[in-house]
Design a protein around this motif. Structure first.
Motif, PDB file in Angstrom:
ATOM      1  N   SER A  17     -99.175  32.550 -66.941  1.00 61.01           N
ATOM      2  CA  SER A  17     -98.212  33.013 -65.910  1.00 61.01           C
ATOM      3  C   SER A  17     -98.452  31.878 -64.852  1.00 61.01           C
ATOM      4  O   SER A  17     -96.797  32.224 -64.242  1.00 61.01           O
ATOM      5  N   ALA A  18     -98.717  31.176 -64.794  1.00 58.81           N
ATOM      6  CA  ALA A  18     -98.891  30.090 -62.984  1.00 58.81           C
ATOM      7  C   ALA A  18     -97.417  29.216 -64.400  1.00 58.81           C
ATOM      8  O   ALA A  18     -96.414  29.006 -63.286  1.00 58.81           O
ATOM      9  N   ASP A  69    -107.395  35.976 -60.080  1.00 58.37           N
ATOM     10  CA  ASP A  69    -105.716  36.138 -60.493  1.00 58.37           C
ATOM     11  C   ASP A  69    -104.903  36.695 -58.977  1.00 58.37           C
ATOM     12  O   ASP A  69    -103.857  36.591 -59.204  1.00 58.37           O
ATOM     13  N   HIS A  70    -105.580  36.691 -58.172  1.00 54.76           N
ATOM     14  CA  HIS A  70    -104.444  37.154 -57.122  1.00 54.76           C
ATOM     15  C   HIS A  70    -105.473  36.135 -55.570  1.00 54.76           C
ATOM     16  O   HIS A  70    -106.691  35.509 -55.409  1.00 54.76           O
ATOM     17  N   ALA A  82    -103.798  33.573 -70.248  1.00 54.74           N
ATOM     18  CA  ALA A  82    -103.051  33.526 -69.330  1.00 54.74           C
ATOM     19  C   ALA A  82    -102.964  33.569 -67.762  1.00 54.74           C
ATOM     20  O   ALA A  82    -101.848  33.715 -67.390  1.00 54.74           O
ATOM     21  N   ILE A  83    -103.690  33.143 -67.310  1.00 58.07           N
ATOM     22  CA  ILE A  83    -103.686  31.738 -66.558  1.00 58.07           C
ATOM     23  C   ILE A  83    -102.380  30.842 -66.274  1.00 58.07           C
ATOM     24  O   ILE A  83    -101.423  30.822 -66.062  1.00 58.07           O
ATOM     25  N   SER A 131     -99.259  34.456 -60.408  1.00 56.51           N
ATOM     26  CA  SER A 131     -98.406  34.447 -61.361  1.00 56.51           C
ATOM     27  C   SER A 131     -97.011  33.827 -60.073  1.00 56.51           C
ATOM     28  O   SER A 131     -96.150  33.817 -60.744  1.00 56.51           O
ATOM     29  N   ALA A 132     -96.885  34.241 -59.069  1.00 60.08           N
ATOM     30  CA  ALA A 132     -95.599  34.676 -58.160  1.00 60.08           C
ATOM     31  C   ALA A 132     -96.482  34.822 -56.651  1.00 60.08           C
ATOM     32  O   ALA A 132     -96.127  35.101 -55.533  1.00 60.08           O
ATOM     33  N   ALA A 141     -94.983  30.228 -65.523  1.00 57.06           N
ATOM     34  CA  ALA A 141     -93.862  31.097 -65.812  1.00 57.06           C
ATOM     35  C   ALA A 141     -93.238  30.976 -64.172  1.00 57.06           C
ATOM     36  O   ALA A 141     -91.490  31.276 -63.251  1.00 57.06           O
ATOM     37  N   ALA A 142     -94.130  31.066 -63.003  1.00 60.53           N
ATOM     38  CA  ALA A 142     -93.828  31.291 -61.794  1.00 60.53           C
ATOM     39  C   ALA A 142     -93.763  30.120 -61.065  1.00 60.53           C
ATOM     40  O   ALA A 142     -92.438  29.443 -60.345  1.00 60.53           O
TER      41      ALA A 142
END
Length: 366
Positions: free
Chosen positions: A12-13, A356-357, A8-9, A63-64, A15-16
């Protein structure tokens, strides 16, 4: 805090990074305080630099991440800065860039103006350094100067670029300390006897300033060991540090970060010894924290991705990493190549868990 699965990391990383984060990791330099991380690279455009900032005062998901592209241009159009080091004033109003060709420049965020520092009191200053560290309390930058022979030696440059283990013959004894007072923009230079005598020809990874100890902590790497030294600024005494605990493996290139007001040193992933040309490149993706009060190393939880080059910052209890990963090294270069797009990870050092945050936190000193 929430632990996040590896897949997941990574997804998402990537993509960001593709949409919001700066490119050009291999050519970048960063500097940070508790509020922001500043990033400069000349890889997005070969004629101009790109400047970004990452906001560390607000929460954001991995992710953002809260990157902002800054509308800054180098002082000479078409001539990008080659930053060997960056420094940030204590109040965050100015950033200093030590350029390989143009000397030392500062940019004032309030006036949006560049300034080139007067060279009259350091005419023989080179553009490259062994290490640099900033005292943000007193607005002073400490630079370990690099000699001409070392800076211009093609054999040394080839070895550094290809991860070849350093030879003791390549590294002369460097014992010159340059100091820049950011309040006055004035330089001073002093000789420090025996500053690097005990490194035994080792490669200096870097050093950091410890505000609680009023000292500079130097980390050097030889072919077989990592060594630490502490230079106490008021007394001008340097002493080796006998380290215990989870001693990290030898690194050839890796960033270090100051944490908890200089009580701790964070050693990030980097390049281990081995030759790229011979196909022997090895990377160390583990992260270690050194406690200056106990002289002990602690290995932290391994990152969710295997970094090959990492930039980053420490704010409160959080270590923020942004870098390239092993999978990118084998990607074919060309249009759309992700090889210079960074992957983000955030470590809660207090709980020793990847999250994740990113959240703003006060330093707990672990």
């Amino acid at each position: 805090m929430i632990a996040v699965p590896l897949a997941a990391i990574i997804l998402s990383a990537f993509a960001a990074a593709a949409s919001t984060a700066p490119r050009g990791i291999g050519f970048a330099r960063t500097v940070f305080n508790e509020q922001k991380l500043y990033y400069i690279s000349d890889a997005e455009s070969r004629t101009e630099n790109v400047f970004y900032s990452l906001d560390l005062t607000v929460p954001w998901p991995v992710s953002a991440p809260a990157w902002t592209k800054l509308p800054l241009n180098p002082p000479v159009a078409g001539r990008p800065l080659w930053a060997s080091y960056m420094a940030l004033s204590g109040n965050g109003s100015k950033v200093y860039i030590f350029d390989l060709r143009m000397g030392t420049l500062s940019y004032d965020f309030h006036t949006s103006r560049w300034k080139t520092l007067d060279r009259k009191n350091y005419q023989d200053l080179l553009g490259t350094f062994h290490a640099a560290a900033t005292d943000t309390d007193d607005d002073v930058v400490y630079i370990l100067e690099e000699p001409v022979k070392y800076a211009l030696d093609d054999e040394v440059k080839y070895a550094m670029e290809n991860g070849i283990a350093p030879s003791t013959d390549w590294f002369p004894k460097v014992d010159t300390l340059l100091t820049l007072d950011m309040k006055t923009d004035m330089w001073s230079r002093e000789q420090i006897a025996g500053l690097l005598e005990n490194t035994k020809g080792g490669f200096v990874l870097g050093w950091m300033y410890s505000s609680v100890r009023k000292s500079l902590v130097l980390l050097a790497s030889t072919e077989s060991a990592m060594t630490l030294y502490e230079y106490h600024i008021p007394t001008k005494v340097i002493q080796p540090i006998i380290a215990t605990g989870d001693i990290p493996p030898v690194r050839h290139i890796a960033p270090i970060f100051s944490a908890y007001s200089g009580r701790k040193l964070v050693l990030a992933p980097g390049l281990a010894q081995g030759s790229k040309m011979a196909g022997e490149t090895k990377y160390t993706s583990d992260i270690h924290v050194f406690d200056l009060e106990t002289s002990a190393w602690t290995r932290m939880a391994d990152p969710p991705v295997e970094y090959t080059k990492a930039l980053g910052a420490v704010s409160g209890d959080h270590l923020v990493l942004y870098g390239t990963v092993l999978e990118q090294e084998t990607h074919a270069h060309g249009p759309g190549c992700p090889c210079d797009v960074g992957v983000h990870s955030v470590l809660n050092m207090k709980d020793n868990v990847w999250v994740d945050h990113y959240t703003l936190s006060q330093s707990s000193d672990m």
